[in-house]
Design a protein around this motif. Structure first.
Motif, mmCIF file in Angstrom:
data_model
loop_
_atom_site.group_PDB
_atom_site.id
_atom_site.type_symbol
_atom_site.label_atom_id
_atom_site.label_comp_id
_atom_site.label_asym_id
_atom_site.label_seq_id
_atom_site.Cartn_x
_atom_site.Cartn_y
_atom_site.Cartn_z
ATOM 1 N N THR A 45 0.834 -1.204 0.000
ATOM 2 C CA THR A 45 0.000 0.000 0.000
ATOM 3 C C THR A 45 0.868 1.254 0.000
ATOM 4 O O THR A 45 0.583 2.215 -0.707
ATOM 5 C CB THR A 45 -0.929 -0.009 1.229
ATOM 6 O OG1 THR A 45 -1.726 -1.178 1.192
ATOM 7 C CG2 THR A 45 -1.835 1.201 1.234
ATOM 8 N N ILE A 71 -3.279 3.641 -2.900
ATOM 9 C CA ILE A 71 -4.650 3.127 -2.924
ATOM 10 C C ILE A 71 -5.447 4.058 -3.820
ATOM 11 O O ILE A 71 -5.578 5.242 -3.518
ATOM 12 C CB ILE A 71 -5.267 3.127 -1.511
ATOM 13 C CG1 ILE A 71 -4.469 2.237 -0.590
ATOM 14 C CG2 ILE A 71 -6.716 2.690 -1.571
ATOM 15 C CD1 ILE A 71 -4.951 2.233 0.840
ATOM 16 N N PRO A 72 -6.033 3.628 -4.900
ATOM 17 C CA PRO A 72 -5.885 2.320 -5.514
ATOM 18 C C PRO A 72 -4.472 2.173 -6.068
ATOM 19 O O PRO A 72 -3.795 3.166 -6.343
ATOM 20 C CB PRO A 72 -6.920 2.310 -6.627
ATOM 21 C CG PRO A 72 -7.116 3.737 -6.995
ATOM 22 C CD PRO A 72 -6.888 4.505 -5.716
#
Length: 106
Positions: free
Chosen positions: A77, A82-83
Motif C-alpha cells: 500500500t 490506494i488504488p
C-alpha cells in the motif's frame, strides 16, 4: 483416569490448553472474550478434577502468517498507493520492460 471412588483424576494426568494473543492488526471484540472464557473455564475445570494443568497464554504461531500478510499489504500500500498504481501501467516503463524481455528472449 478416574480412581472409581471419588471421580477425581490422578495427579499424574495432564491437560494443556492455549490461547493466542489478540492480533495487533484488529480491535478487540466479543469473540476474543468468548474464546478466552472457554479456555479459562476448561483449565479450571480440569484443575478441580485433580489434573496438572498447563495454560501457556499465546504459545502458538497462527498469528505469525497473518501478521506477515498484514505487513506485506502495508508495504504494498505504501509502495503502490490506494488504488494501486503499478509501474507497468506507465507506458514508458512498460516499453522498457518489454524491450528488456525481448532482449532476454533473443
Amino acid at each position: 483416569a478416574e480412581d472409581g471412588k471419588t471421580g477425581v483424576d490422578s495427579p499424574d494426568d495432564k491437560f494443556i490448553v492455549t490461547f493466542p494473543y489478540p492480533y495487533m492488526n484488529g480491535v478487540l471484540h466479543i469473540g476474543h472474550a468468548f474464546s478466552l472464557t472457554k479456555a479459562v473455564f476448561r483449565a479450571q475445570f480440569e484443575r478441580n478434577r485433580g489434573k496438572n494443568v498447563l495454560f501457556p497464554f499465546a504459545f502458538h504461531c497462527t498469528g505469525m502468517p497473518i501478521q506477515a500478510a498484514a505487513n506485506k499489504l502495508k508495504m504494498e500500500t505504501e509502495t503502490y498507493g490506494i488504488p494501486p498504481q503499478f509501474p507497468e501501467d506507465d507506458p514508458e516503463v512498460r516499453a522498457k520492460m518489454e524491450a528488456k524481455m525481448a532482449a532476454a528472449a533473443a
